[in-house]
Write an enzyme that holds these catalytic residues in place. Structure first.
Site, PDB file in Angstrom:
ATOM      1  N   SER A  87       0.663  -0.768  -0.252  1.00 32.21           N
ATOM      2  CA  SER A  87      -0.116  -0.136  -0.030  1.00 32.21           C
ATOM      3  C   SER A  87       0.785   0.874  -0.022  1.00 32.21           C
ATOM      4  CB  SER A  87      -0.915   0.019   1.381  1.00 32.21           C
ATOM      5  OG  SER A  87      -1.417   1.265   1.267  1.00 32.21           O
TER       6      SER A  87
ATOM      7  N   LYS B  13      -1.028  -0.491  -4.538  1.00 34.41           N
ATOM      8  CA  LYS B  13      -2.100  -0.401  -4.089  1.00 34.41           C
ATOM      9  C   LYS B  13      -2.016   1.336  -3.606  1.00 34.41           C
ATOM     10  CE  LYS B  13      -4.197  -0.421   0.123  1.00 34.41           C
ATOM     11  NZ  LYS B  13      -5.253  -1.434   0.593  1.00 34.41           N
TER      12      LYS B  13
ATOM     13  N   LYS C  81      -2.676   5.030  -2.587  1.00 40.62           N
ATOM     14  CA  LYS C  81      -3.672   5.446  -1.470  1.00 40.62           C
ATOM     15  C   LYS C  81      -4.615   6.839  -2.481  1.00 40.62           C
ATOM     16  CE  LYS C  81      -4.122   3.003   2.017  1.00 40.62           C
ATOM     17  NZ  LYS C  81      -5.523   2.628   2.277  1.00 40.62           N
TER      18      LYS C  81
ATOM     19  N   ASP D  56      -7.161   2.738  -3.523  1.00 37.69           N
ATOM     20  CA  ASP D  56      -7.286   2.495  -1.818  1.00 37.69           C
ATOM     21  C   ASP D  56      -7.891   4.333  -1.471  1.00 37.69           C
ATOM     22  OD1 ASP D  56      -9.087   2.662   0.408  1.00 37.69           O
ATOM     23  OD2 ASP D  56      -7.172   1.622   1.377  1.00 37.69           O
TER      24      ASP D  56
ATOM     25  N   GLU E 141     -11.069   0.676  -3.970  1.00 39.31           N
ATOM     26  CA  GLU E 141     -11.568   0.140  -2.232  1.00 39.31           C
ATOM     27  C   GLU E 141     -12.288   1.567  -2.225  1.00 39.31           C
ATOM     28  OE1 GLU E 141      -7.863  -1.175  -0.114  1.00 39.31           O
ATOM     29  OE2 GLU E 141      -8.792  -1.447   1.527  1.00 39.31           O
TER      30      GLU E 141
ATOM     31  N   ASP F 150     -14.092  -1.457   2.423  1.00 41.47           N
ATOM     32  CA  ASP F 150     -13.360  -2.314   3.820  1.00 41.47           C
ATOM     33  C   ASP F 150     -13.998  -1.260   4.878  1.00 41.47           C
ATOM     34  OD1 ASP F 150     -11.187  -2.103   5.149  1.00 41.47           O
ATOM     35  OD2 ASP F 150     -10.018  -0.778   4.418  1.00 41.47           O
TER      36      ASP F 150
ATOM     37  N   LYS G 183     -10.488  -7.367   6.712  1.00 38.20           N
ATOM     38  CA  LYS G 183      -8.902  -7.113   7.822  1.00 38.20           C
ATOM     39  C   LYS G 183     -10.019  -7.908   9.525  1.00 38.20           C
ATOM     40  CE  LYS G 183      -7.729  -2.766   6.291  1.00 38.20           C
ATOM     41  NZ  LYS G 183      -8.017  -1.295   6.083  1.00 38.20           N
TER      42      LYS G 183
ATOM     43  N   GLY H  24      -4.388  -4.594   5.440  1.00 28.63           N
ATOM     44  CA  GLY H  24      -3.831  -4.446   6.758  1.00 28.63           C
ATOM     45  C   GLY H  24      -3.798  -3.070   7.563  1.00 28.63           C
TER      46      GLY H  24
HETATM   47  C1  NPQ Z   1      -6.545   0.789   4.634  1.00 30.45           C
HETATM   48  N1  NPQ Z   1      -4.186  -0.345   5.507  1.00 30.45           N
HETATM   49  O1  NPQ Z   1      -6.685  -0.404   3.534  1.00 30.45           O
HETATM   50  C2  NPQ Z   1      -5.509   0.550   5.656  1.00 30.45           C
HETATM   51  C3  NPQ Z   1      -6.204   2.323   6.351  1.00 30.45           C
HETATM   52  C4  NPQ Z   1      -4.892   2.071   7.501  1.00 30.45           C
HETATM   53  C5  NPQ Z   1      -2.176  -1.181   4.357  1.00 30.45           C
HETATM   54  O2  NPQ Z   1      -3.094   0.917   3.069  1.00 30.45           O
HETATM   55  C6  NPQ Z   1      -2.296   3.504  11.524  1.00 30.45           C
HETATM   56  C7  NPQ Z   1      -2.633   2.596  11.309  1.00 30.45           C
HETATM   57  C8  NPQ Z   1      -1.535   4.228  10.318  1.00 30.45           C
HETATM   58  C9  NPQ Z   1      -2.890   1.579  10.793  1.00 30.45           C
HETATM   59  C10 NPQ Z   1      -3.302   4.192   8.040  1.00 30.45           C
HETATM   60  C11 NPQ Z   1      -3.190   0.084   4.569  1.00 30.45           C
HETATM   61  C12 NPQ Z   1      -2.730   3.272   9.009  1.00 30.45           C
HETATM   62  C13 NPQ Z   1      -4.311   2.358   9.233  1.00 30.45           C
HETATM   63  C14 NPQ Z   1      -4.159   3.606   6.564  1.00 30.45           C
HETATM   64  C15 NPQ Z   1      -4.926   1.889   8.235  1.00 30.45           C
HETATM   65  O3  NPQ Z   1      -7.350   1.284   4.405  1.00 30.45           O
HETATM   66 MG    MG Z   2      -8.978   0.021   2.903  1.00 27.04          MG
END
Ligand code: NPQ
Ligand code: MG
Length: 369
Positions: A136, A162, A164, A189, A214, A239, A263, A291
């Site tokens: 990500s 992926k 953001k 995402d 996403e 998500d 998740k 994640g």
């Molecule tokens: C998601 N994760 O899929 C999340 C969002 C996310 C890997 O993109 C600290 C703790 C910061 C949890 C930032 C990924 C974070 C977090 C983003 C989760 O939407």
């Molecule tokens: Mg997400």
């Protein structure tokens, strides 16, 4: 098993680079780590995926600790001799708080599997010994900086990228990355950053052959996702909206999602995750493991889950080095774009106790009152 004592630590780990999403920029990962000790002499470990602030989910670390100490753990102690499969039922009277519940269930499951000598993967039903890794990529300072970061991940071997996105950082980054890497599996995402008025804009992502978009809209706007899904070619993947088996079942029935990101923290644990996985397999829906910037403790369990047969897309199960210079377990190292599923009992990783102590900012022991 009878729980003797529960230790909850707050830990803080610096990230290797800032992680910017549509809801903010993280420089460190603050999280709770739980250790349970049972009267049988087993120990179980789990981490709580909530962030320090309620920006991704309503739960946040201090709130999780409060609900665990005040309600969830007393209910577990009161129940007495407990099996991991009974935890969700015991905690059901307390509404929501999936991340907190998942932490307790996972720690108990780890202890039980360690006693039984069974790995998380075998218990959950894994049929793979390694899993494909995606990564990500945060919102960057510039397109050049993004290209540099993505090329680094691709040269490390990640099998899926992926990006953001958020309003103002969507069509351009996607078109540049797709232009440079025409064949790389690519997805985006938005973490809820768009609204129903943005359907025409999101439709412009169609030519880039993305695996999925996403969570573009608000987590409660399931109907909006269904309308969007009908209007765009790119598959939509929920998500934040998927907080339970029932939420997944309903979102599928409403055609609000055509792919699902599981998740375990968000849905209340690994057992609920397996139920959602089974539902998706039954409906021929692709699943992948999300994640939450996990340490090796949560990453180990996620990698085991991602080894189930229905997880056909690479997950956000990246190497430890994607987020941390030093992990609190033996690190997950990627080889040929894959991570090996741990085979030892329970989550199957070793805790680096010295380092864990070093990064612990608070520690509390809870016992039956
Ligand atoms: C998601 N994760 O899929 C999340 C969002 C996310 C890997 O993109 C600290 C703790 C910061 C949890 C930032 C990924 C974070 C977090 C983003 C989760 O939407
Ligand atoms: Mg997400």
């Amino acid at each position: 098993m009878k729980i003797k004592e529960v230790e909850i630590r707050t830990i803080e780990l610096p990230l290797v680079r800032p992680f910017r999403t549509s809801f903010g920029t993280q420089l460190d990962r603050e999280l709770l780590v739980m250790k349970i000790t049972t009267h049988e002499g087993a120990q179980g470990w789990a981490e709580c995926v909530a962030m320090s602030e309620p920006l991704y989910s309503p739960e946040y670390t201090a709130g999780c600790q409060d609900v665990m100490e005040r309600f969830l753990l007393p209910a577990i102690f009161e129940f007495g001799d407990i099996r991991p499969e009974e935890v969700a039922g015991v905690l059901k009277p307390f509404l929501s708080h999936q991340m907190s519940k998942a932490t307790i269930e996972t720690a108990i499951l780890d202890a039980q599997l360690k006693l039984d000598g069974i790995s998380f993967g075998s218990y959950l039903g894994a049929n793979k010994t390694e899993v494909d890794c995606g990564v990500s990529v945060g919102i960057a300072k510039s397109i050049d900086a993004l290209v540099e970061e993505v090329s680094q991940y691709i040269s490390e071997g990640y099998r899926r990228i992926k990006l953001k996105i958020e309003p103002g950082w969507d069509l351009e980054p996607v078109s540049v990355i797709r232009g440079l890497w025409p064949d790389i599996p690519l997805q985006v995402d938005a973490n809820q950053a768009y609204s129903r008025n943005d359907i025409d804009l999101l439709k412009q992502l169609d030519p880039f052959n993305l695996l999925l978009i996403e969570q573009p809209l608000d987590e409660h706007d399931v109907l909006g996702h269904a309308l969007l899904s009908a209007a765009v070619e790119t598959p939509i993947c929920l998500d934040e909206s998927i907080t339970s088996f029932e939420a997944a079942r309903d979102a599928l029935a409403l055609k609000a999602t055509t792919v699902i990101n599981i998740k375990p923290g968000r849905v209340g644990g690994y057992l609920e995750s397996v139920r959602i996985h089974d539902l998706c397999v039954e409906h021929d829906i692709a699943v992948w493991c999300g994640g939450m910037l996990e340490t090796g403790i949560g990453r180990a369990a996620n990698v085991a889950l991602a080894a189930l047969p229905g997880f056909t897309l690479p997950g956000d199960t990246s190497a430890s080095s994607r987020y941390y210079k030093r992990d609190i377990t033996n690190p997950f190292v990627m080889e040929d774009g894959r991570l090996r599923v741990p085979t030892g009992p329970g989550i199957g990783v070793d805790i680096d106790h010295d380092f864990l102590d070093e990064i612990t900012s608070a520690r509390k022991i809870i016992t039956a009152s």
